[in-house]
Design a protein around this motif. Sequence first.
Motif, PDB file in Angstrom:
ATOM      1  N   GLN A  65      30.894  23.388 -31.217  1.00  0.00           N
ATOM      2  CA  GLN A  65      30.172  24.204 -30.250  1.00  0.00           C
ATOM      3  C   GLN A  65      30.831  24.166 -28.874  1.00  0.00           C
ATOM      4  OE1 GLN A  65      26.046  23.168 -29.704  1.00  0.00           O
ATOM      5  NE2 GLN A  65      25.578  25.154 -28.831  1.00  0.00           N
ATOM      6  N   SER A  66      31.283  23.001 -28.451  1.00  0.00           N
ATOM      7  CA  SER A  66      31.866  22.875 -27.112  1.00  0.00           C
ATOM      8  C   SER A  66      33.270  23.467 -27.018  1.00  0.00           C
ATOM      9  CB  SER A  66      31.883  21.408 -26.676  1.00  0.00           C
ATOM     10  OG  SER A  66      32.681  20.642 -27.549  1.00  0.00           O
ATOM     11  N   ASP A  67      33.950  23.668 -28.145  1.00  0.00           N
ATOM     12  CA  ASP A  67      35.279  24.285 -28.159  1.00  0.00           C
ATOM     13  C   ASP A  67      35.559  24.807 -29.564  1.00  0.00           C
ATOM     14  OD1 ASP A  67      38.030  24.935 -28.205  1.00  0.00           O
ATOM     15  OD2 ASP A  67      38.438  23.493 -26.621  1.00  0.00           O
ATOM     16  N   PRO A  68      35.344  26.103 -29.816  1.00  0.00           N
ATOM     17  CA  PRO A  68      35.487  26.650 -31.173  1.00  0.00           C
ATOM     18  C   PRO A  68      36.909  26.645 -31.723  1.00  0.00           C
ATOM     19  CG  PRO A  68      34.836  28.364 -29.612  1.00  0.00           C
ATOM     20  CD  PRO A  68      34.829  27.066 -28.866  1.00  0.00           C
ATOM     21  N   ARG A  69      37.870  26.218 -30.926  1.00  0.00           N
ATOM     22  CA  ARG A  69      39.230  26.046 -31.468  1.00  0.00           C
ATOM     23  C   ARG A  69      39.308  24.845 -32.394  1.00  0.00           C
ATOM     24  NH1 ARG A  69      42.203  26.023 -25.747  1.00  0.00           N
ATOM     25  NH2 ARG A  69      40.339  24.774 -25.378  1.00  0.00           N
ATOM     26  N   ILE A  70      38.307  23.978 -32.328  1.00  0.00           N
ATOM     27  CA  ILE A  70      38.284  22.780 -33.155  1.00  0.00           C
ATOM     28  C   ILE A  70      37.443  23.066 -34.395  1.00  0.00           C
ATOM     29  CG2 ILE A  70      37.797  20.314 -33.238  1.00  0.00           C
ATOM     30  CD1 ILE A  70      39.932  21.323 -31.084  1.00  0.00           C
ATOM     31  N   VAL A  71      38.058  22.884 -35.566  1.00  0.00           N
ATOM     32  CA  VAL A  71      37.428  23.185 -36.848  1.00  0.00           C
ATOM     33  C   VAL A  71      37.030  21.879 -37.527  1.00  0.00           C
ATOM     34  CG1 VAL A  71      37.760  24.247 -39.118  1.00  0.00           C
ATOM     35  CG2 VAL A  71      38.805  25.285 -37.088  1.00  0.00           C
ATOM     36  N   ALA A 159      43.410  20.368 -27.430  1.00  0.00           N
ATOM     37  CA  ALA A 159      43.004  21.767 -27.548  1.00  0.00           C
ATOM     38  C   ALA A 159      44.160  22.692 -27.186  1.00  0.00           C
ATOM     39  CB  ALA A 159      41.814  22.049 -26.644  1.00  0.00           C
ATOM     40  N   ASN A 160      45.016  22.231 -26.266  1.00  0.00           N
ATOM     41  CA  ASN A 160      46.235  22.939 -25.897  1.00  0.00           C
ATOM     42  C   ASN A 160      47.259  21.871 -25.529  1.00  0.00           C
ATOM     43  OD1 ASN A 160      45.682  22.164 -23.195  1.00  0.00           O
ATOM     44  ND2 ASN A 160      44.571  24.061 -22.801  1.00  0.00           N
ATOM     45  N   ASN A 161      48.304  22.222 -24.842  1.00  0.00           N
ATOM     46  CA  ASN A 161      49.359  21.248 -24.550  1.00  0.00           C
ATOM     47  C   ASN A 161      49.046  20.332 -23.373  1.00  0.00           C
ATOM     48  OD1 ASN A 161      50.758  22.368 -26.652  1.00  0.00           O
ATOM     49  ND2 ASN A 161      52.060  23.622 -25.356  1.00  0.00           N
ATOM     50  N   GLU A 162      47.882  20.515 -22.775  1.00  0.00           N
ATOM     51  CA  GLU A 162      47.540  19.727 -21.599  1.00  0.00           C
ATOM     52  C   GLU A 162      46.195  19.014 -21.698  1.00  0.00           C
ATOM     53  OE1 GLU A 162      47.489  20.503 -16.751  1.00  0.00           O
ATOM     54  OE2 GLU A 162      47.900  22.154 -18.131  1.00  0.00           O
ATOM     55  N   TYR A 163      45.209  19.652 -22.364  1.00  0.00           N
ATOM     56  CA  TYR A 163      43.854  19.110 -22.387  1.00  0.00           C
ATOM     57  C   TYR A 163      43.438  18.668 -23.783  1.00  0.00           C
ATOM     58  CZ  TYR A 163      43.007  20.550 -17.609  1.00  0.00           C
ATOM     59  OH  TYR A 163      43.055  20.665 -16.248  1.00  0.00           O
ATOM     60  N   CYS A 164      42.767  17.527 -23.817  1.00  0.00           N
ATOM     61  CA  CYS A 164      42.214  16.959 -25.042  1.00  0.00           C
ATOM     62  C   CYS A 164      40.702  17.167 -25.028  1.00  0.00           C
ATOM     63  CB  CYS A 164      42.527  15.463 -25.084  1.00  0.00           C
ATOM     64  SG  CYS A 164      41.612  14.538 -26.333  1.00  0.00           S
ATOM     65  N   VAL A 165      40.157  17.723 -26.100  1.00  0.00           N
ATOM     66  CA  VAL A 165      38.710  17.842 -26.249  1.00  0.00           C
ATOM     67  C   VAL A 165      38.180  16.463 -26.597  1.00  0.00           C
ATOM     68  CG1 VAL A 165      36.820  18.865 -27.558  1.00  0.00           C
ATOM     69  CG2 VAL A 165      38.877  20.196 -27.137  1.00  0.00           C
ATOM     70  N   VAL A 166      37.284  15.928 -25.786  1.00  0.00           N
ATOM     71  CA  VAL A 166      36.680  14.628 -26.062  1.00  0.00           C
ATOM     72  C   VAL A 166      35.605  14.842 -27.127  1.00  0.00           C
ATOM     73  CG1 VAL A 166      35.382  12.694 -25.111  1.00  0.00           C
ATOM     74  CG2 VAL A 166      37.179  13.786 -23.749  1.00  0.00           C
ATOM     75  N   LEU A 167      35.749  14.174 -28.249  1.00  0.00           N
ATOM     76  CA  LEU A 167      34.844  14.360 -29.384  1.00  0.00           C
ATOM     77  C   LEU A 167      33.726  13.321 -29.361  1.00  0.00           C
ATOM     78  CD1 LEU A 167      37.490  15.147 -32.111  1.00  0.00           C
ATOM     79  CD2 LEU A 167      36.004  16.749 -30.896  1.00  0.00           C
ATOM     80  N   ASP A 168      32.802  13.494 -28.424  1.00  0.00           N
ATOM     81  CA  ASP A 168      31.657  12.595 -28.359  1.00  0.00           C
ATOM     82  C   ASP A 168      30.423  13.232 -28.971  1.00  0.00           C
ATOM     83  OD1 ASP A 168      31.352  14.496 -26.396  1.00  0.00           O
ATOM     84  OD2 ASP A 168      30.854  13.088 -24.802  1.00  0.00           O
ATOM     85  N   ASP A 169      30.528  14.520 -29.298  1.00  0.00           N
ATOM     86  CA  ASP A 169      29.415  15.261 -29.886  1.00  0.00           C
ATOM     87  C   ASP A 169      29.994  16.306 -30.834  1.00  0.00           C
ATOM     88  OD1 ASP A 169      27.129  16.695 -30.489  1.00  0.00           O
ATOM     89  OD2 ASP A 169      26.931  17.585 -28.498  1.00  0.00           O
ATOM     90  N   LEU A 170      29.691  16.195 -32.117  1.00  0.00           N
ATOM     91  CA  LEU A 170      30.247  17.120 -33.108  1.00  0.00           C
ATOM     92  C   LEU A 170      29.260  18.220 -33.490  1.00  0.00           C
ATOM     93  CD1 LEU A 170      32.299  14.755 -35.456  1.00  0.00           C
ATOM     94  CD2 LEU A 170      33.028  16.000 -33.424  1.00  0.00           C
ATOM     95  N   THR A 171      28.446  18.649 -32.539  1.00  0.00           N
ATOM     96  CA  THR A 171      27.540  19.760 -32.789  1.00  0.00           C
ATOM     97  C   THR A 171      28.362  21.014 -33.046  1.00  0.00           C
ATOM     98  OG1 THR A 171      25.872  18.782 -31.345  1.00  0.00           O
ATOM     99  CG2 THR A 171      25.652  21.145 -31.826  1.00  0.00           C
ATOM    100  N   THR A 172      28.027  21.722 -34.125  1.00  0.00           N
ATOM    101  CA  THR A 172      28.776  22.923 -34.475  1.00  0.00           C
ATOM    102  C   THR A 172      28.086  24.164 -33.924  1.00  0.00           C
ATOM    103  OG1 THR A 172      27.679  23.081 -36.620  1.00  0.00           O
ATOM    104  CG2 THR A 172      29.762  21.882 -36.541  1.00  0.00           C
ATOM    105  N   GLY A 173      28.896  25.209 -33.712  1.00  0.00           N
ATOM    106  CA  GLY A 173      28.372  26.439 -33.150  1.00  0.00           C
ATOM    107  C   GLY A 173      28.510  27.629 -34.067  1.00  0.00           C
ATOM    108  N   GLY A 174      28.887  27.427 -35.273  1.00  0.00           N
ATOM    109  CA  GLY A 174      29.057  28.509 -36.230  1.00  0.00           C
ATOM    110  C   GLY A 174      29.840  27.997 -37.415  1.00  0.00           C
ATOM    111  N   SER A 175      29.760  28.731 -38.517  1.00  0.00           N
ATOM    112  CA  SER A 175      30.485  28.284 -39.701  1.00  0.00           C
ATOM    113  C   SER A 175      30.933  29.484 -40.513  1.00  0.00           C
ATOM    114  CB  SER A 175      29.638  27.342 -40.546  1.00  0.00           C
ATOM    115  OG  SER A 175      28.501  28.010 -41.027  1.00  0.00           O
ATOM    116  N   VAL A 176      31.858  29.219 -41.420  1.00  0.00           N
ATOM    117  CA  VAL A 176      32.393  30.206 -42.351  1.00  0.00           C
ATOM    118  C   VAL A 176      32.231  29.639 -43.744  1.00  0.00           C
ATOM    119  CG1 VAL A 176      34.493  31.392 -43.118  1.00  0.00           C
ATOM    120  CG2 VAL A 176      34.104  31.023 -40.680  1.00  0.00           C
ATOM    121  N   GLY A 177      31.560  30.395 -44.626  1.00  0.00           N
ATOM    122  CA  GLY A 177      31.448  29.966 -46.011  1.00  0.00           C
ATOM    123  C   GLY A 177      32.763  30.191 -46.736  1.00  0.00           C
ATOM    124  N   LEU A 178      33.084  29.327 -47.653  1.00  0.00           N
ATOM    125  CA  LEU A 178      34.347  29.420 -48.393  1.00  0.00           C
ATOM    126  C   LEU A 178      34.091  29.790 -49.842  1.00  0.00           C
ATOM    127  CD1 LEU A 178      36.026  26.223 -46.902  1.00  0.00           C
ATOM    128  CD2 LEU A 178      36.391  28.597 -46.192  1.00  0.00           C
TER     129      LEU A 178
END
Length: 181
Positions: A65-71, A159-178
Motif C-alpha cells: 500500500q505504501s509503495d505499489p512498486r513492491i510486490v 524502490a529506486n537507485n537512491e531510496y529504500c522502502v522501509v518494510l515495517d508494515d506490509l499492508t497491501t493496497g491491491g492484488s492480482v489473481g493468478l
Amino acid sequence: LLGQTGDAKTTKTVLVSSGGQVYALLHARETLLDVASGQSNLEYLYCNLRHGSALISLASLSFLQSDPRIVLAPITADQAKELGVAVYPLAKEPFKFSEAVLVGSGEGYYGEAPFQLDPETSKYVRLQRERFSKLFGKFTPSRGDLVFSKTGELLGLMANNEYCVVLDDLTTGGSVGLSAT
C-alpha cells in the motif's frame, strides 16, 4: 511470470514474514506487470516460486500500500518449508544503526551502506549513492536490492537507485489473481 504471448520473466526473490504470514518479496519492475501505467495487456498471468526441485504455484500477487512498486506474493508456512530457504523477519528496530547491509538483487554484491532518514519521506531511507567497497567489490545501490539491518532482519527493498522502502508494515493496497499452471 507468463503473459498472453508466452513472455517469461525470471527473477530472484526473498521470503519475509510479518504477523504470521510469509511473503515472497520483489520489485514490480522484475515482473511482467506495468505498475506505472496501471494497465495490462495480459490475458493471463501465472507465477511460480522455485528452489532446487521444489516448485510452488502462487494464487495471487499483492502490492504494498505504501509503495505499489513492491510486490508481495503470499505463501503458506508449509510452502516456505517446502522451498527450504530462509524466511527473514522484518527489522524490529530499523533505525538502531545508521548503516545497513545492502545485497545486490542481480549481481550478488553486498556491503555496508550508510543511510539517512528523510523527514519528508517517512516510509523511506536514503542510501548514499557513492560506490561502496567494504565487504565485496565496488557497487552502488540499485532498484530491487535488498537492505538488511545489521542484526540480519530485513529493513527494506530499494524502490529506486537512491531510496529504500522501509518494510515495517506490509499492508497491501491491491492484488492480482493468478491463473493455475
